[in-house]
Write a protein that holds these residues in place. Sequence first.
Motif, PDB file in Angstrom:
ATOM      1  N   VAL A   1      49.396   6.158 -79.642  1.00 33.08           N
ATOM      2  CA  VAL A   1      49.420   6.938 -78.411  1.00 33.08           C
ATOM      3  C   VAL A   1      50.537   6.411 -77.521  1.00 33.08           C
ATOM      4  CG1 VAL A   1      48.113   7.678 -76.391  1.00 33.08           C
ATOM      5  CG2 VAL A   1      46.924   7.294 -78.574  1.00 33.08           C
ATOM      6  N   ARG A   2      51.526   7.255 -77.245  1.00 32.84           N
ATOM      7  CA  ARG A   2      52.629   6.852 -76.376  1.00 32.84           C
ATOM      8  C   ARG A   2      53.356   8.111 -75.891  1.00 32.84           C
ATOM      9  NH1 ARG A   2      55.744   2.109 -76.325  1.00 32.84           N
ATOM     10  NH2 ARG A   2      53.872   1.153 -77.257  1.00 32.84           N
ATOM     11  N   PRO A   3      53.497   8.302 -74.589  1.00 35.65           N
ATOM     12  CA  PRO A   3      54.232   9.461 -74.084  1.00 35.65           C
ATOM     13  C   PRO A   3      55.693   9.426 -74.529  1.00 35.65           C
ATOM     14  CG  PRO A   3      52.976   8.391 -72.326  1.00 35.65           C
ATOM     15  CD  PRO A   3      52.948   7.469 -73.505  1.00 35.65           C
ATOM     16  N   ASP A   4      56.282  10.603 -74.704  1.00 35.06           N
ATOM     17  CA  ASP A   4      57.675  10.689 -75.155  1.00 35.06           C
ATOM     18  C   ASP A   4      58.610   9.867 -74.283  1.00 35.06           C
ATOM     19  OD1 ASP A   4      56.728  12.437 -77.019  1.00 35.06           O
ATOM     20  OD2 ASP A   4      57.562  14.239 -76.102  1.00 35.06           O
ATOM     21  N   GLU A   5      58.406   9.942 -72.947  1.00 37.62           N
ATOM     22  CA  GLU A   5      59.336   9.292 -72.029  1.00 37.62           C
ATOM     23  C   GLU A   5      59.204   7.770 -72.014  1.00 37.62           C
ATOM     24  OE1 GLU A   5      55.646  10.516 -69.669  1.00 37.62           O
ATOM     25  OE2 GLU A   5      56.915  11.335 -71.273  1.00 37.62           O
ATOM     26  N   ARG A   6      58.217   7.243 -72.695  1.00 36.45           N
ATOM     27  CA  ARG A   6      58.028   5.788 -72.714  1.00 36.45           C
ATOM     28  C   ARG A   6      58.346   5.175 -74.076  1.00 36.45           C
ATOM     29  NH1 ARG A   6      52.577   3.768 -71.318  1.00 36.45           N
ATOM     30  NH2 ARG A   6      53.721   1.824 -71.583  1.00 36.45           N
ATOM     31  N   ILE A   7      59.062   5.895 -74.909  1.00 36.16           N
ATOM     32  CA  ILE A   7      59.393   5.378 -76.237  1.00 36.16           C
ATOM     33  C   ILE A   7      60.815   4.829 -76.231  1.00 36.16           C
ATOM     34  CG2 ILE A   7      59.686   5.923 -78.676  1.00 36.16           C
ATOM     35  CD1 ILE A   7      57.570   8.051 -78.388  1.00 36.16           C
ATOM     36  N   GLU A   8      60.913   3.510 -76.345  1.00 33.91           N
ATOM     37  CA  GLU A   8      62.202   2.840 -76.464  1.00 33.91           C
ATOM     38  C   GLU A   8      62.611   2.801 -77.939  1.00 33.91           C
ATOM     39  OE1 GLU A   8      63.893   2.021 -73.882  1.00 33.91           O
ATOM     40  OE2 GLU A   8      62.289   2.378 -72.394  1.00 33.91           O
ATOM     41  N   PRO A   9      63.891   2.518 -78.225  1.00 34.15           N
ATOM     42  CA  PRO A   9      64.339   2.482 -79.628  1.00 34.15           C
ATOM     43  C   PRO A   9      63.497   1.560 -80.516  1.00 34.15           C
ATOM     44  CG  PRO A   9      66.232   2.480 -78.168  1.00 34.15           C
ATOM     45  CD  PRO A   9      65.026   2.360 -77.285  1.00 34.15           C
ATOM     46  N   ARG A  10      63.103   0.400 -79.990  1.00 36.64           N
ATOM     47  CA  ARG A  10      62.296  -0.511 -80.807  1.00 36.64           C
ATOM     48  C   ARG A  10      60.912   0.087 -81.076  1.00 36.64           C
ATOM     49  NH1 ARG A  10      62.192  -5.558 -82.738  1.00 36.64           N
ATOM     50  NH2 ARG A  10      60.237  -6.734 -82.744  1.00 36.64           N
ATOM     51  N   ASP A  11      60.360   0.796 -80.085  1.00 38.03           N
ATOM     52  CA  ASP A  11      59.076   1.469 -80.295  1.00 38.03           C
ATOM     53  C   ASP A  11      59.198   2.524 -81.389  1.00 38.03           C
ATOM     54  OD1 ASP A  11      57.906   0.053 -78.133  1.00 38.03           O
ATOM     55  OD2 ASP A  11      58.721   1.517 -76.717  1.00 38.03           O
ATOM     56  N   ALA A  12      60.261   3.324 -81.316  1.00 36.42           N
ATOM     57  CA  ALA A  12      60.474   4.376 -82.310  1.00 36.42           C
ATOM     58  C   ALA A  12      60.583   3.783 -83.705  1.00 36.42           C
ATOM     59  CB  ALA A  12      61.728   5.179 -81.966  1.00 36.42           C
ATOM     60  N   MET A  13      61.255   2.639 -83.814  1.00 34.51           N
ATOM     61  CA  MET A  13      61.385   1.976 -85.106  1.00 34.51           C
ATOM     62  C   MET A  13      60.023   1.544 -85.634  1.00 34.51           C
ATOM     63  SD  MET A  13      61.214  -1.356 -86.421  1.00 34.51           S
ATOM     64  CE  MET A  13      61.642  -2.454 -85.072  1.00 34.51           C
ATOM     65  N   LYS A  14      59.185   0.982 -84.746  1.00 33.14           N
ATOM     66  CA  LYS A  14      57.860   0.534 -85.175  1.00 33.14           C
ATOM     67  C   LYS A  14      56.990   1.707 -85.608  1.00 33.14           C
ATOM     68  CE  LYS A  14      57.476  -3.785 -82.553  1.00 33.14           C
ATOM     69  NZ  LYS A  14      56.661  -4.550 -81.571  1.00 33.14           N
ATOM     70  N   PHE A  15      57.056   2.812 -84.865  1.00 29.47           N
ATOM     71  CA  PHE A  15      56.261   3.980 -85.238  1.00 29.47           C
ATOM     72  C   PHE A  15      56.720   4.529 -86.589  1.00 29.47           C
ATOM     73  CE2 PHE A  15      55.756   4.865 -80.428  1.00 29.47           C
ATOM     74  CZ  PHE A  15      54.662   4.007 -80.366  1.00 29.47           C
ATOM     75  N   ALA A  16      58.043   4.567 -86.794  1.00 24.88           N
ATOM     76  CA  ALA A  16      58.579   5.077 -88.053  1.00 24.88           C
ATOM     77  C   ALA A  16      58.185   4.182 -89.224  1.00 24.88           C
ATOM     78  CB  ALA A  16      60.096   5.213 -87.965  1.00 24.88           C
ATOM     79  N   ALA A  17      58.238   2.864 -89.024  1.00 22.92           N
ATOM     80  CA  ALA A  17      57.855   1.939 -90.089  1.00 22.92           C
ATOM     81  C   ALA A  17      56.358   2.049 -90.395  1.00 22.92           C
ATOM     82  CB  ALA A  17      58.211   0.511 -89.684  1.00 22.92           C
ATOM     83  N   THR A  18      55.544   2.194 -89.348  1.00 19.63           N
ATOM     84  CA  THR A  18      54.103   2.349 -89.545  1.00 19.63           C
ATOM     85  C   THR A  18      53.808   3.642 -90.292  1.00 19.63           C
ATOM     86  OG1 THR A  18      53.664   1.094 -87.527  1.00 19.63           O
ATOM     87  CG2 THR A  18      51.864   2.424 -88.397  1.00 19.63           C
ATOM     88  N   ALA A  19      54.510   4.707 -89.936  1.00 21.03           N
ATOM     89  CA  ALA A  19      54.339   5.973 -90.653  1.00 21.03           C
ATOM     90  C   ALA A  19      54.715   5.818 -92.117  1.00 21.03           C
ATOM     91  CB  ALA A  19      55.195   7.061 -89.996  1.00 21.03           C
ATOM     92  N   ALA A  20      55.790   5.082 -92.387  1.00 22.62           N
ATOM     93  CA  ALA A  20      56.209   4.851 -93.774  1.00 22.62           C
ATOM     94  C   ALA A  20      55.152   4.061 -94.538  1.00 22.62           C
ATOM     95  CB  ALA A  20      57.550   4.115 -93.790  1.00 22.62           C
ATOM     96  N   ALA A  21      54.601   3.033 -93.887  1.00 25.68           N
ATOM     97  CA  ALA A  21      53.546   2.233 -94.524  1.00 25.68           C
ATOM     98  C   ALA A  21      52.340   3.109 -94.855  1.00 25.68           C
ATOM     99  CB  ALA A  21      53.136   1.088 -93.606  1.00 25.68           C
ATOM    100  N   CYS A  22      51.956   3.949 -93.908  1.00 20.98           N
ATOM    101  CA  CYS A  22      50.805   4.831 -94.134  1.00 20.98           C
ATOM    102  C   CYS A  22      51.067   5.769 -95.307  1.00 20.98           C
ATOM    103  CB  CYS A  22      50.506   5.639 -92.870  1.00 20.98           C
ATOM    104  SG  CYS A  22      49.854   4.666 -91.492  1.00 20.98           S
ATOM    105  N   GLY A  23      52.270   6.311 -95.367  1.00 14.37           N
ATOM    106  CA  GLY A  23      52.604   7.233 -96.443  1.00 14.37           C
ATOM    107  C   GLY A  23      52.512   6.600 -97.813  1.00 14.37           C
TER     108      GLY A  23
END
Length: 263
Positions: A129-151
């Motif tokens: 859970v994170r609003p669009d306007e509060r996503i920094e590049p490092r946050d985006a990287m963590k979300f993408a890596a977590t999504a990859a792990a889940c996949g």
Amino acid sequence: MTAHVEGPASAEDFEIEYVDTAGVRRRGPLSALWSVRFEVVRPERRFPSFRGQGNWCGWYWSATCGGHVGYESWLERDHLMLLDFDPLVTAVASQPFQVSWPGPDGKRVRHTPDFFVRRADGTALVVDVRPDERIEPRDAMKFAATAAACGLVGWDFVRVGAPEAVLMENVRWLAGYRHPRVHRPQVADRLVEAFGEGASLLAGARRVGDQIAVLPVLFHLLWQRVLAVDLHAGLLSASTRVGLGEVREGGGDAVASAVSASG
């Protein structure tokens, strides 16, 4: 918002750390731990409370889980409420595990998702859970890596922001009537009959009896989706059109996930 991930391509490279139901901290590769019932584990970390705190932590009583589930912000609470309202969800755990992976500098990058969800068909969903306007590049990287792990292990992943306002206001109202103690079987049966052909909310309630006694049961049936309204069309009112829902007590339905509906 997505980010390209330069990192692990195998479930062996992702490490999971969690606290089991006995309070014992466990750790191991995702490839070995993906089958753990993370929907029933304890929170991986404590919910902080201190003077001057900028976020609001708390515990939400979930009708789905029959117990309290923690949250670390009002936005997390709202999405927890939406998950509780979703008939496809059978269990939710907050802060279920910490996932880590080797970063480009050799140090491990760590992230704790907000929720682990088990659906009625047995599939799993990991939610951040994170609003669009509060996503920094490092946050985006963590979300993408977590999504990859889940996949890699067949889990779904979603990052959600602010839910649609009208939907959320309506779900908050109905959540006040989510507890089973609100249910009165005889009144519920009469309400299902009264709204069999559709009717406005207050007119249908009045057909059954004293609105002060009937309306809480009506809202409970809307929460259960035994009765249905368009929660996106406007705030619930006396004139809101109510009809029969797709859910019956003890059964399932094909309604879309509330998480998806929230955008």
